[in-house]
Write an enzyme that holds these catalytic residues in place. Sequence first.
Site, PDB file in Angstrom:
ATOM      1  N   HIS A  56       0.742  -1.171  -0.226  1.00 36.73           N
ATOM      2  CA  HIS A  56      -0.213   0.069   0.000  1.00 36.73           C
ATOM      3  C   HIS A  56       0.890   1.500  -0.246  1.00 36.73           C
ATOM      4  CE1 HIS A  56      -3.841  -2.156   1.876  1.00 36.73           C
ATOM      5  NE2 HIS A  56      -3.818  -2.976   1.171  1.00 36.73           N
ATOM      6  N   CYS A 105       5.100  11.576  -7.749  1.00 40.56           N
ATOM      7  CA  CYS A 105       4.640  12.470  -8.689  1.00 40.56           C
ATOM      8  C   CYS A 105       3.512  12.051  -9.776  1.00 40.56           C
ATOM      9  CB  CYS A 105       5.935  13.400  -9.868  1.00 40.56           C
ATOM     10  SG  CYS A 105       5.262  14.074 -10.967  1.00 40.56           S
ATOM     11  N   CYS A 112       4.470  13.194 -13.407  1.00 41.35           N
ATOM     12  CA  CYS A 112       5.016  11.678 -14.076  1.00 41.35           C
ATOM     13  C   CYS A 112       5.519  10.223 -13.723  1.00 41.35           C
ATOM     14  CB  CYS A 112       6.631  12.677 -14.680  1.00 41.35           C
ATOM     15  SG  CYS A 112       7.898  12.446 -13.266  1.00 41.35           S
ATOM     16  N   GLY A 172      -2.390  -9.084  12.514  1.00 37.91           N
ATOM     17  CA  GLY A 172      -2.530  -7.728  13.140  1.00 37.91           C
ATOM     18  C   GLY A 172      -3.330  -7.275  11.679  1.00 37.91           C
TER      19      GLY A 172
END
Length: 233
Positions: free
Chosen positions: A106, A114, A117, A172
Amino acid sequence: MTRIVVLTGAGISAESGLGTFRDEGGLWTKYDLNEVATPEGFARNPVLVQEFYNARRANCRGAAPNAAHEALARLEAAAGVRLTLVTQNVDDLHERAGARDVIHMHGALNRALCGACGHRWDAPEVMSVDDPCPACATAATRPDVVWFGEMPYEMELIYDRLLMADLFVAIGTSGIVYPAAGFVSEARAAGTPTLELNLEPSDTYGLFDEGRYGPASEIVPLWVGEVLTRLRG
Ligand code: APR
């Protein structure tokens, strides 16, 4: 060589003081994830989203790895173990505990992306939408985290490792968000034994061959100790 795939979620960092998402007082009980964890939310209000992640980055800087993170780093370093450590977490507590090869499916709070790009770089402590991209100079900076509706990272590598694993362990995580919540089913389909280590049974607890419940800082070091003792014969 014993090949183990471990998936971690917010619960492994809970005792380090970082909130989880869906427990009482969790992040999604305080913020609307549609506003701060979707591309649409970022497009609507990029300043709010940057502030949300700047606060999480500061929170993470003030936290320390706990015994569960440290135990997994020991497991990774052990002779005879090939550990694939996949985390849903965007904090760097696994790395700060000494883990060397962490797959952040993730993304990561300490990385910037960016939006124009695709360039990635080490995130500043405080990120602003006006920050120009170091590569293309466009002011399209966003946190390099995977938002809802976006494709998680390294999925092909993760599925390859799941197929070859001798054991799959989830630690978890509530087992609610896919594709991570489906890893246990992939492991079962490949005939791989599965273990859940969690504070309480997750949404997918019934798919695991074994479940052990309690705080990660207690049950993860115990489990790693058993594995290392067995490996030493
Ligand atoms: N020790 C072990 N497990 C714990 C502890 C603890 N001290 N504290 C909480 N847990 C468990 C909870 O019981 C719960 O099952 O951790 C899990 C946390 O679940 P979530 O808050 O849903 O977090 P997670 O499973 O990581 O969420 C998955 O959802 O919002 C997205 O991208 C976000 O990566 C996140 C994904």
